[in-house]
Design an enzyme around this catalytic site. Structure first.
Site, PDB file in Angstrom:
ATOM      1  N   ASP A 185       0.899  -1.155   0.000  1.00  0.00           N
ATOM      2  CA  ASP A 185       0.000   0.000   0.000  1.00  0.00           C
ATOM      3  C   ASP A 185       0.932   1.198   0.000  1.00  0.00           C
ATOM      4  OD1 ASP A 185      -1.550   2.202   0.595  1.00  0.00           O
ATOM      5  OD2 ASP A 185      -2.917   1.092   1.879  1.00  0.00           O
ATOM      6  N   HIS A 186       1.071   1.835  -1.157  1.00  0.00           N
ATOM      7  CA  HIS A 186       2.166   2.805  -1.287  1.00  0.00           C
ATOM      8  C   HIS A 186       2.040   3.972  -0.301  1.00  0.00           C
ATOM      9  CE1 HIS A 186      -0.691   4.886  -3.954  1.00  0.00           C
ATOM     10  NE2 HIS A 186      -0.042   5.970  -3.607  1.00  0.00           N
ATOM     11  N   GLU A 224      -8.548  14.005  -4.034  1.00  0.00           N
ATOM     12  CA  GLU A 224      -7.846  14.093  -5.317  1.00  0.00           C
ATOM     13  C   GLU A 224      -8.528  15.156  -6.175  1.00  0.00           C
ATOM     14  OE1 GLU A 224      -6.432   9.899  -6.772  1.00  0.00           O
ATOM     15  OE2 GLU A 224      -8.463   9.752  -6.003  1.00  0.00           O
ATOM     16  N   ASP A 243     -11.502   1.545  -3.287  1.00  0.00           N
ATOM     17  CA  ASP A 243     -10.252   2.013  -3.869  1.00  0.00           C
ATOM     18  C   ASP A 243      -9.412   2.797  -2.859  1.00  0.00           C
ATOM     19  OD1 ASP A 243      -8.844   1.918  -6.323  1.00  0.00           O
ATOM     20  OD2 ASP A 243      -9.158   4.073  -6.574  1.00  0.00           O
ATOM     21  N   HIS A 248      -5.828   2.750   1.867  1.00  0.00           N
ATOM     22  CA  HIS A 248      -5.016   3.894   2.307  1.00  0.00           C
ATOM     23  C   HIS A 248      -5.535   4.524   3.600  1.00  0.00           C
ATOM     24  CE1 HIS A 248      -3.325   3.402  -1.547  1.00  0.00           C
ATOM     25  NE2 HIS A 248      -4.144   4.170  -2.219  1.00  0.00           N
ATOM     26  N   LYS A 353      -6.035  18.913  -4.313  1.00  0.00           N
ATOM     27  CA  LYS A 353      -5.376  17.642  -3.979  1.00  0.00           C
ATOM     28  C   LYS A 353      -4.840  17.809  -2.568  1.00  0.00           C
ATOM     29  CE  LYS A 353      -1.302  14.976  -5.115  1.00  0.00           C
ATOM     30  NZ  LYS A 353      -0.762  14.155  -6.139  1.00  0.00           N
TER      31      LYS A 353
END
Ligand code: NAD
Length: 510
Positions: A185-186, A224, A243, A248, A353
């Site tokens: 999970d970046h 975003e 998503d 996240h 963002k």
């Protein structure tokens, strides 16, 4: 720069080496690690894909992408040449066992050249539907059979719901040992997210305040500004809950809410995170409308440009029932957090963002300064994850002058000031995987718990009748219902800069 570490010689195998993730994130990350001398002394990268490339053609393609996507274009021709000669393109068909035998030849040749059985890092940068085939074939051909040396990185999404995640874990565990599996999970590789643990557990002053005794609420935002762009077809089968929230945002929640591990050690840290996920209160179907808000963007304006609505985007069903925005409230049923709402929101096509965590402390218990003009604003700790990368603690101070007038001010730690060129999340995660450190990767139980938390919501949103689909104009902060979710409890979404806070204290709301 040299680093005081030695990583064993490694073969890196990128399934999906010609795909979007490889070109935008993986090759730039490997190259930057190479330039900064973090890569093993001996390594090779085998890029597997279905397209046809000559070796020169593929290396030229990688170079072109580095120029476009790498954070660092400050390298010498010599550095590029010595990196590029370590890349080999392999025409590969995942469904064909012969491809795996061919891969075996390349891996064995590298072992022979290094005079030892080298480490192997298999990066599955392919559609989830291929994980099955790749895993089974890796197992069958014995290419990843060395438990200490061979690791497998799995990209998100990890499953589609709880049942599919359990099935995927079962499949992986039939072919590999859990300690070989690195579920990425970046977000967990981001500097500012990792720093949450340092901030909390390496300081004396914050941790004693970190509970329901002093904290009023916590807010996690991942907004975003982009819409679904050209990924409408994929997104329409996913949505913001799957998503973003399932992975996240719940992972950030773990970092904010977990108890201190006895040591900074992978298993102990992951145990503490899993405990939090287990303690998150499950929402009953009939309460879902009370705790959650879902919405889709309609046409609007972003940065001065007209933006079409979600249902008009290419690849999206004109009657789509997929949410592009979620706001929700969680409770964590443990002694530290009982009664503290954790608000989360995430969406596409939003005003800005912005990813941030805001910890909102309770009101001052004494009335010393309560008199309209001086009403103190509760202390606020803001952790900006991106695009700003900082930690800000707001507190009240006397405005210079003869009056006793108060004003919020703040202390700031700014990452960009001290490290303007900090590594990308993928660099951090790849180096950890190369070193066999799984701290920042998700364990099977964490993933299953995270799916379990959203399971009833998924079910209700798909089949139930309790939750309306709200709308919000592209370029806004979401639907009014997301504000009402907080205002019912006397809360509101908080600003993340002191300038905005000051405006609020002067009576203007932002
Ligand atoms: P992509 O469609 O751009 O690339 C897919 C790759 O798979 C290509 O290299 C293609 O050659 C290869 N491939 C397809 N069929 C094959 C076959 N039969 N044999 C061999 N190779 C085959 O996908 P992507 O965007 O790079 O995504 C890869 C993975 O990463 C997915 O699981 C995705 O969910 C995940 N991911 C991507 C991003 C991103 O920004 N692109 C972000 C997060 C997660």
């Amino acid at each position: 720069m040299t680093h005081d570490r030695t990583t064993a010689p490694t073969s890196i195998v990128v399934f999906g080496g010609t795909g979007d993730l490889a070109k935008r994130k993986l090759f730039p990350a490997f190259f930057n690690l190479f330039i900064d001398e973090w890569m093993p002394k001996q390594f090779q990268i085998l890029a597997l894909g279905r397209k046809q490339y000559t070796q020169e053609g593929f290396r030229a393609y990688v170079l072109e992408n580095l120029k476009e996507f790498s954070r660092n274009n400050n390298y010498t021709e010599e550095q590029w040449m010595s990196f590029s000669e370590k890349i080999t393109f392999l025409n590969f068909d995942i469904t064909d066992e012969n491809s795996f035998l061919n891969l075996n030849d390349k891996l064995t040749a590298f072992d022979v050249a290094c005079n030892k059985r080298t480490n192997r890092l298999f990066y599955l940068s392919v559609a989830p539907s291929f994980i099955d085939k790749v895993s089974v074939n890796l197992h069958k051909t014995g290419l990843a059979s060395n438990i200490e040396k061979d690791r497998i990185i799995i990209e998100k999404p990890f499953g589609y719901d709880k049942a599919s995640a359990i099935a995927l874990n079962k499949l992986l565990n039939e072919n590999f040992k859990e300690e070989q599996i690195y579920r990425i999970d970046h977000y967990l590789g981001k500097e500012t997210v990792q720093n949450i643990l340092a901030f909390r557990f390496a300081n004396t002053v914050f941790e004693p305040l970190w509970s329901n005794r002093h904290i009023e609420s916590v807010q996690i935002t991942v907004a975003e500004q982009v819409g679904v762009e050209d990924r409408g077809g994929y997104y329409d089968h996913s949505g913001a809950l799957r998503d973003m929230i399932q992975n996240h945002l719940l992972q950030i929640l773990c970092m904010v809410a977990m108890d201190a591990p006895v040591e900074f050690e992978s298993a102990l840290i992951r145990d503490k995170k899993a405990e939090i996920l287990k303690a998150v209160r499950r929402i009953k179907p009939e309460d879902i409308n009370h705790y959650t808000v879902r919405a889709q963007y309609t046409e609007g304006v972003i940065k001065g440009d007209a933006k079409q609505g979600y249902r008009q985007e290419p690849g999206v069903d004109p009657n789509s029932n997929t949410e592009t925005f979620v706001a929700m409230k969680f409770y964590i049923d443990n002694p530290r957090w009982q009664g503290v709402p954790f608000y989360m929101r995430t969406g596409k096509s939003m005003e800005q963002k912005k990813s941030s965590v805001v910890v909102n402390f309770k009101d001052v218990p004494n009335k010393t300064f309560v008199n309209g003009r001086n009403n103190p604003v509760p202390n606020q700790l803001t952790i900006n994850i991106q695009p700003e990368m900082d930690i800000r603690l707001s507190f009240m101070a006397k405005k210079p002058g003869l009056d006793m007038t108060l004003n919020p001010v703040e202390m700031v730690f700014d990452y960009f000031e001290c490290a303007p060129d900090s590594p990308e999340a993928y660099e951090t995660l790849l180096i950890d995987a190369l070193d066999g450190d799984s701290t920042l990767f998700m364990r099977s139980d964490q993933v299953e718990e995270a799916w379990d938390i959203i399971a009833t919501i998924q079910e209700e949103w798909e089949n139930g009748t309790y939750s309306p689909m709200h709308t919000y104009a592209a370029g806004s902060w979401g639907p009014a219902a997301a504000d009402e979710l907080l205002s019912r409890q006397g809360h509101r979404w908080l600003s993340t800069t002191v300038e905005e806070l000051r405006e609020e204290t002067n009576g203007k709301t932002v």
